[in-house]
Motif scaffolding. Sequence first.
Motif, PDB file in Angstrom:
ATOM      1  N   ILE A   3       0.702  -1.228   0.475  1.00  0.00           N
ATOM      2  CA  ILE A   3       0.213  -0.262   0.393  1.00  0.00           C
ATOM      3  C   ILE A   3       0.527   0.923   0.347  1.00  0.00           C
ATOM      4  O   ILE A   3       1.907   1.212   0.920  1.00  0.00           O
ATOM      5  N   LEU A   4       0.550   2.072  -0.895  1.00  0.00           N
ATOM      6  CA  LEU A   4       0.951   3.486  -0.956  1.00  0.00           C
ATOM      7  C   LEU A   4      -0.093   4.094  -0.898  1.00  0.00           C
ATOM      8  O   LEU A   4      -1.137   4.582  -1.286  1.00  0.00           O
ATOM      9  N   GLU A 109       0.200  -1.766  -4.672  1.00  0.00           N
ATOM     10  CA  GLU A 109      -0.825  -2.653  -5.366  1.00  0.00           C
ATOM     11  C   GLU A 109      -2.428  -1.675  -5.364  1.00  0.00           C
ATOM     12  O   GLU A 109      -3.538  -2.107  -5.827  1.00  0.00           O
ATOM     13  N   VAL A 110      -2.286  -0.802  -4.100  1.00  0.00           N
ATOM     14  CA  VAL A 110      -3.429  -0.007  -3.859  1.00  0.00           C
ATOM     15  C   VAL A 110      -2.567   1.108  -3.271  1.00  0.00           C
ATOM     16  O   VAL A 110      -1.558   1.193  -3.160  1.00  0.00           O
ATOM     17  N   LEU A 122      -5.099  10.411  -9.417  1.00  0.00           N
ATOM     18  CA  LEU A 122      -5.942  10.373  -9.910  1.00  0.00           C
ATOM     19  C   LEU A 122      -5.910   9.356 -11.184  1.00  0.00           C
ATOM     20  O   LEU A 122      -6.090   8.416 -11.824  1.00  0.00           O
ATOM     21  N   VAL A 123      -4.612  10.494 -12.266  1.00  0.00           N
ATOM     22  CA  VAL A 123      -4.411   9.981 -13.290  1.00  0.00           C
ATOM     23  C   VAL A 123      -3.784   9.349 -13.265  1.00  0.00           C
ATOM     24  O   VAL A 123      -3.979   8.394 -14.567  1.00  0.00           O
ATOM     25  N   ALA A 124      -2.849   9.510 -12.504  1.00  0.00           N
ATOM     26  CA  ALA A 124      -1.809   8.079 -12.681  1.00  0.00           C
ATOM     27  C   ALA A 124      -1.953   6.867 -11.709  1.00  0.00           C
ATOM     28  O   ALA A 124      -1.536   5.745 -12.990  1.00  0.00           O
ATOM     29  N   THR A 125      -3.077   6.762 -11.529  1.00  0.00           N
ATOM     30  CA  THR A 125      -3.353   5.376 -10.830  1.00  0.00           C
ATOM     31  C   THR A 125      -4.051   4.894 -12.061  1.00  0.00           C
ATOM     32  O   THR A 125      -4.814   4.019 -12.303  1.00  0.00           O
ATOM     33  N   GLU A 126      -5.391   5.649 -12.759  1.00  0.00           N
ATOM     34  CA  GLU A 126      -6.107   5.295 -13.869  1.00  0.00           C
ATOM     35  C   GLU A 126      -5.442   5.328 -15.177  1.00  0.00           C
ATOM     36  O   GLU A 126      -5.575   4.054 -16.095  1.00  0.00           O
ATOM     37  N   GLY A 127      -3.884   5.954 -14.761  1.00  0.00           N
ATOM     38  CA  GLY A 127      -3.036   5.421 -16.133  1.00  0.00           C
ATOM     39  C   GLY A 127      -2.264   3.628 -16.146  1.00  0.00           C
ATOM     40  O   GLY A 127      -1.540   2.965 -16.887  1.00  0.00           O
ATOM     41  N   LEU A 128      -2.260   3.976 -14.560  1.00  0.00           N
ATOM     42  CA  LEU A 128      -1.363   2.274 -14.486  1.00  0.00           C
ATOM     43  C   LEU A 128      -2.231   1.477 -13.916  1.00  0.00           C
ATOM     44  O   LEU A 128      -2.239   0.374 -13.873  1.00  0.00           O
ATOM     45  N   GLY A 129      -3.532   1.303 -14.226  1.00  0.00           N
ATOM     46  CA  GLY A 129      -4.582   0.544 -14.085  1.00  0.00           C
ATOM     47  C   GLY A 129      -4.018  -0.132 -11.864  1.00  0.00           C
ATOM     48  O   GLY A 129      -4.436  -0.546 -11.599  1.00  0.00           O
TER      49      GLY A 129
END
Length: 415
Positions: A3-4, A109-110, A122-129
């Motif tokens: 978890i980050l 992972e989360v 939000l952009v980073a996690t959307e782009g990285l899935g």
Amino acid sequence: MHILIATAGSHGDVAPYTGLGARLRQAGHRVVMATHARSAETVRRSGLGFRPLPLDRYATSGTGSQQGDGSGKGGSGAGLSKVEQIKLARELAPEMADAVAEACASGAEVVLLSSSLAPLGLVATEGLGLPSLGVFLQPLAPTREFPPVIFDMPSMGPFTNRAAARCAESLLARAFAPGVRHLQRRLSVPQAALDRRRATWPVQHGFSPAVVPRPADWRPGMEVAGYWWPSEDPDWTPEPRLADFLQSGPPPVYVGFGSMQPSDPERLGRLVARALKLAGVRGVVQASWAGLSVDGDEVLTVGEVPHAWLFPRMSAVVHHAGAGTTAAGLRAGVPAVPVPMMLDQPFWAARLTALRVSPGKVPFRRLSAENLAEAVRKAVHDPRYRHRARQVSSLIGAEDGAARVLTAVEHLAER
């Protein structure tokens, strides 16, 4: 699970996440916090992994400072205007965006995102899935029930409250827009996909529903979890001079302004000393970033002392009404005298008054020894404030905000 937690801001914007991270770690997860390099020791002492983000220029450039000297008059050069803050954020946003994306891509992972980094995360996690969750310390989502927390304005009714909150959202979006666009290009994130994620993104809020009940018009997925308390050092002990001072007389009044940086700390120190004398109380003054130093037989100036240990030993607490300090005072069950300066501080000061644990705020721009002394006298000597403070403390003590986040994280990972 790896978890980050990504956050930015003052010490008060980092400390609650150390306790939250420690709770997630106790549940068997690996937890890394990405934040300012100056917070590395605090994070590592909590047993968490640490990843630096290039945020210290923003944090120390004046964006966390308050213009003024405690005399009720404005200072000069002590901070940046809102326009200057937005300009600086826009300049630094692409660099911050890359650092946030790299932190997210380092095995997480989360991802848990504070409000200060959510637009980029939000952009980073959307782009990285990657699955992600908002973990906010303030109720930023528009609502009819109160005005936006970053504007110092009274409630103007349901329509105006919500409209003003939309305006606040627009200002924040403008500050991060260059970084958001940069990441969208870098990670090939279409606007439609980002809009869909924003519309359903889950957010847990780290304050008590006894302090700010969940607004009825918030969308599903926006929840109020309860407070996340800073991780405590089990080996910490008070300096002998502090222990001796506390034992030598009646409970003193705490005075501290957290990460605020007044332009004339010496003048503010003299004002505080006179206010305590006029109120007829002893005082413990915390130097912090304000650089306060108050001398006298009935006053002790201290450095860093855990509020969880110190505040229950006070007769009242005078502070800037930052989210974390407000929470610590409520947890301790002692009356408060908020001296708000900027951003969300007037909101929390108003909540303290509404909860009847405070005789009312003393805005920093109008601060004088006389009006501070009058507020302190009321807080200390009117038993209604202490009685109500203990009631609120009892309500908060029955909550477990970190457990709510743990459950949300584990459900998120199962999707």
